[in-house]
Write an enzyme that holds these catalytic residues in place. Sequence first.
Site, PDB file in Angstrom:
ATOM      1  N   VAL A  61       0.908  -1.286   0.038  1.00  0.00           N
ATOM      2  CA  VAL A  61      -0.049  -0.099   0.057  1.00  0.00           C
ATOM      3  C   VAL A  61       0.925   1.311   0.017  1.00  0.00           C
ATOM      4  O   VAL A  61       0.351   2.502  -0.349  1.00  0.00           O
ATOM      5  CB  VAL A  61      -0.983  -0.045   1.133  1.00  0.00           C
ATOM      6  CG1 VAL A  61      -1.960  -1.174   1.164  1.00  0.00           C
ATOM      7  CG2 VAL A  61      -0.200   0.107   2.484  1.00  0.00           C
ATOM      8  N   SER A 137      -8.973   2.237  14.751  1.00  0.00           N
ATOM      9  CA  SER A 137      -8.443   1.673  16.202  1.00  0.00           C
ATOM     10  C   SER A 137      -8.911   2.479  17.360  1.00  0.00           C
ATOM     11  O   SER A 137      -9.290   3.700  17.138  1.00  0.00           O
ATOM     12  CB  SER A 137      -6.928   1.751  16.330  1.00  0.00           C
ATOM     13  OG  SER A 137      -6.545   1.078  17.663  1.00  0.00           O
ATOM     14  N   TYR A 151       1.258   5.406  15.886  1.00  0.00           N
ATOM     15  CA  TYR A 151       0.120   4.478  15.660  1.00  0.00           C
ATOM     16  C   TYR A 151      -1.048   5.374  15.876  1.00  0.00           C
ATOM     17  O   TYR A 151      -2.148   5.276  15.035  1.00  0.00           O
ATOM     18  CB  TYR A 151       0.301   3.385  16.440  1.00  0.00           C
ATOM     19  CG  TYR A 151      -0.822   2.450  16.324  1.00  0.00           C
ATOM     20  CD1 TYR A 151      -0.740   1.359  14.873  1.00  0.00           C
ATOM     21  CD2 TYR A 151      -1.766   2.059  17.212  1.00  0.00           C
ATOM     22  CE1 TYR A 151      -1.929   0.435  14.788  1.00  0.00           C
ATOM     23  CE2 TYR A 151      -2.837   1.144  16.784  1.00  0.00           C
ATOM     24  CZ  TYR A 151      -2.754   0.366  15.670  1.00  0.00           C
ATOM     25  OH  TYR A 151      -3.845  -0.503  15.251  1.00  0.00           O
ATOM     26  N   ALA A 153      -1.712   8.650  16.069  1.00  0.00           N
ATOM     27  CA  ALA A 153      -2.103   9.519  15.081  1.00  0.00           C
ATOM     28  C   ALA A 153      -2.279   9.120  13.633  1.00  0.00           C
ATOM     29  O   ALA A 153      -3.358   9.641  13.057  1.00  0.00           O
ATOM     30  CB  ALA A 153      -0.559  10.438  14.862  1.00  0.00           C
ATOM     31  N   SER A 154      -1.758   7.945  13.141  1.00  0.00           N
ATOM     32  CA  SER A 154      -2.179   7.298  11.985  1.00  0.00           C
ATOM     33  C   SER A 154      -3.668   6.947  12.102  1.00  0.00           C
ATOM     34  O   SER A 154      -4.339   7.055  10.978  1.00  0.00           O
ATOM     35  CB  SER A 154      -0.925   6.172  11.688  1.00  0.00           C
ATOM     36  OG  SER A 154      -1.439   4.908  12.542  1.00  0.00           O
ATOM     37  N   LYS A 155      -4.041   6.233  13.011  1.00  0.00           N
ATOM     38  CA  LYS A 155      -5.284   5.966  13.140  1.00  0.00           C
ATOM     39  C   LYS A 155      -6.507   6.989  13.304  1.00  0.00           C
ATOM     40  O   LYS A 155      -7.610   6.799  12.796  1.00  0.00           O
ATOM     41  CB  LYS A 155      -5.491   4.906  14.386  1.00  0.00           C
ATOM     42  CG  LYS A 155      -4.873   3.667  13.948  1.00  0.00           C
ATOM     43  CD  LYS A 155      -5.222   2.851  12.649  1.00  0.00           C
ATOM     44  CE  LYS A 155      -4.614   1.380  12.625  1.00  0.00           C
ATOM     45  NZ  LYS A 155      -5.145   0.659  11.454  1.00  0.00           N
ATOM     46  N   ILE A 184      -8.033  -7.304  20.362  1.00  0.00           N
ATOM     47  CA  ILE A 184      -8.490  -8.288  19.272  1.00  0.00           C
ATOM     48  C   ILE A 184      -7.569  -9.517  19.487  1.00  0.00           C
ATOM     49  O   ILE A 184      -6.542  -9.282  19.587  1.00  0.00           O
ATOM     50  CB  ILE A 184      -8.660  -7.947  18.074  1.00  0.00           C
ATOM     51  CG1 ILE A 184      -9.525  -6.756  17.786  1.00  0.00           C
ATOM     52  CG2 ILE A 184      -9.591  -8.998  17.156  1.00  0.00           C
ATOM     53  CD1 ILE A 184     -11.175  -6.735  18.452  1.00  0.00           C
TER      54      ILE A 184
HETATM   55  P1  NAI Z   1      -2.075  -8.353  11.180  1.00  0.00           P
HETATM   56  O1  NAI Z   1      -0.625  -7.951  11.410  1.00  0.00           O
HETATM   57  O2  NAI Z   1      -2.483  -9.855  11.329  1.00  0.00           O
HETATM   58  O3  NAI Z   1      -2.294  -7.841   9.551  1.00  0.00           O
HETATM   59  C1  NAI Z   1      -1.972  -6.893   8.908  1.00  0.00           C
HETATM   60  C2  NAI Z   1      -1.514  -7.236   7.532  1.00  0.00           C
HETATM   61  O4  NAI Z   1      -1.224  -5.978   6.677  1.00  0.00           O
HETATM   62  C3  NAI Z   1      -0.434  -8.090   7.584  1.00  0.00           C
HETATM   63  O5  NAI Z   1      -0.898  -9.302   6.775  1.00  0.00           O
HETATM   64  C4  NAI Z   1       0.577  -7.486   6.670  1.00  0.00           C
HETATM   65  O6  NAI Z   1       1.366  -8.108   5.906  1.00  0.00           O
HETATM   66  C5  NAI Z   1      -0.333  -6.374   6.194  1.00  0.00           C
HETATM   67  N1  NAI Z   1       0.531  -5.063   5.692  1.00  0.00           N
HETATM   68  C6  NAI Z   1       1.452  -4.639   6.342  1.00  0.00           C
HETATM   69  N2  NAI Z   1       1.837  -3.475   5.593  1.00  0.00           N
HETATM   70  C7  NAI Z   1       1.688  -3.760   4.420  1.00  0.00           C
HETATM   71  C8  NAI Z   1       1.720  -2.835   3.317  1.00  0.00           C
HETATM   72  N3  NAI Z   1       2.737  -2.115   3.204  1.00  0.00           N
HETATM   73  N4  NAI Z   1       1.053  -3.274   1.958  1.00  0.00           N
HETATM   74  C9  NAI Z   1       0.178  -4.009   2.259  1.00  0.00           C
HETATM   75  N5  NAI Z   1      -0.085  -5.253   3.193  1.00  0.00           N
HETATM   76  C10 NAI Z   1       0.755  -4.591   4.322  1.00  0.00           C
HETATM   77  O7  NAI Z   1      -2.893  -7.327  12.044  1.00  0.00           O
HETATM   78  P2  NAI Z   1      -4.420  -7.657  12.251  1.00  0.00           P
HETATM   79  O8  NAI Z   1      -4.592  -7.803  13.723  1.00  0.00           O
HETATM   80  O9  NAI Z   1      -5.195  -8.090  11.379  1.00  0.00           O
HETATM   81  O10 NAI Z   1      -4.898  -5.918  12.030  1.00  0.00           O
HETATM   82  C11 NAI Z   1      -5.573  -5.534  10.903  1.00  0.00           C
HETATM   83  C12 NAI Z   1      -5.846  -4.266  11.058  1.00  0.00           C
HETATM   84  O11 NAI Z   1      -6.477  -3.978  12.307  1.00  0.00           O
HETATM   85  C13 NAI Z   1      -4.437  -2.968  11.053  1.00  0.00           C
HETATM   86  O12 NAI Z   1      -4.711  -1.987  10.579  1.00  0.00           O
HETATM   87  C14 NAI Z   1      -4.526  -2.727  12.701  1.00  0.00           C
HETATM   88  O13 NAI Z   1      -3.767  -1.772  13.155  1.00  0.00           O
HETATM   89  C15 NAI Z   1      -5.896  -2.829  13.085  1.00  0.00           C
HETATM   90  N6  NAI Z   1      -6.370  -3.037  14.494  1.00  0.00           N
HETATM   91  C16 NAI Z   1      -6.014  -4.192  14.950  1.00  0.00           C
HETATM   92  C17 NAI Z   1      -6.219  -4.535  16.173  1.00  0.00           C
HETATM   93  C18 NAI Z   1      -5.908  -5.845  16.766  1.00  0.00           C
HETATM   94  O14 NAI Z   1      -5.929  -5.949  18.276  1.00  0.00           O
HETATM   95  N7  NAI Z   1      -5.306  -6.601  16.391  1.00  0.00           N
HETATM   96  C19 NAI Z   1      -6.956  -3.474  17.323  1.00  0.00           C
HETATM   97  C20 NAI Z   1      -7.187  -2.409  16.559  1.00  0.00           C
HETATM   98  C21 NAI Z   1      -6.801  -2.078  15.268  1.00  0.00           C
END
Ligand code: NAI
Length: 244
Positions: A61, A137, A151, A153-155, A184
């Site tokens: 991205v 988030s 993080y 600020a980004s969210k 989560i």
């Molecule tokens: P995760 O780490 O399992 O998934 C994030 C995915 O984004 C990964 O598969 C990674 O390869 C991909 N990614 C990272 N940089 C990238 C790039 N430059 N281009 C394309 N893909 C890229 O994390 P999860 O837990 O599934 O989180 C998903 C979203 O939810 C994130 O935006 C995270 O900030 C947000 N979030 C997660 C929480 C949690 O408790 N797990 C809580 C609040 C928000």
Amino acid sequence: MSPKTILVTGAAGAIGRASVGELARRGFGIVVADLNLEACRAVARHITSGGGIARAVELDVTDADSIDAAVAATVELGEFNGVVNCAGVVHLGGIADVSHEIWTRVTSINLTGTFAVCRAAVPHLAAPGGTIVNVASTSGRTASTLTSPAYVASKAGVIGLTMTLAKELAPRGIRVNAVAPGIIDTAMVDSLGADRQDDLIEGIPFGRKGTAKEVASTIAFLATGDSSYVTGQTIAVNGGTFIS
Ligand code: NAI
């Protein structure tokens, strides 16, 4: 007849994968997009083996050409109906832990990446009827000393982006919403360690972590006609941790 298609970024991650499953179950063709093509192929195979429609693409991205290719793949698969922006990285710590390099990396992926995917997708989205769901988030809505200023600020930026795009695109019938997950049950949260997680769980009124599926079903609600009169909103999925 060509399917309605949705581009899911970060689709190899926990919330992305669960969102792919929820959306495929509702009959959408899914473009499964993430940094790791092999992981995307595994997610797509899981969907196609169950009779769904999915295509894997490699996506960074932070790279405009890569985003354009993912959008083109979604247009090719069917009627481009939606985008779910799950791609993200977490960063923990205080201001002293945020070097300029870390700030740039975290905001480039979480905020600029979300913006860039929206910008590339909007001209191709079904209008009326298209949807964008961004993943923010709880950290973007309230002060947090767990996640770092980069993080947070980004969210917070993702929430602002969601509101402004919703306002601009509403007259064209394109809806833009976000989810704000709390704690989560994912690898992202596992990386905090058991003691830290126990402390966090104590602060959750529901007394437990959420599941990726609970976030994904809220994303699916926002991505489909079930939420046809909802736009510009950020829906918390946090077990009552932060209520506003
Ligand atoms: P995760 O780490 O399992 O998934 C994030 C995915 O984004 C990964 O598969 C990674 O390869 C991909 N990614 C990272 N940089 C990238 C790039 N430059 N281009 C394309 N893909 C890229 O994390 P999860 O837990 O599934 O989180 C998903 C979203 O939810 C994130 O935006 C995270 O900030 C947000 N979030 C997660 C929480 C949690 O408790 N797990 C809580 C609040 C928000």
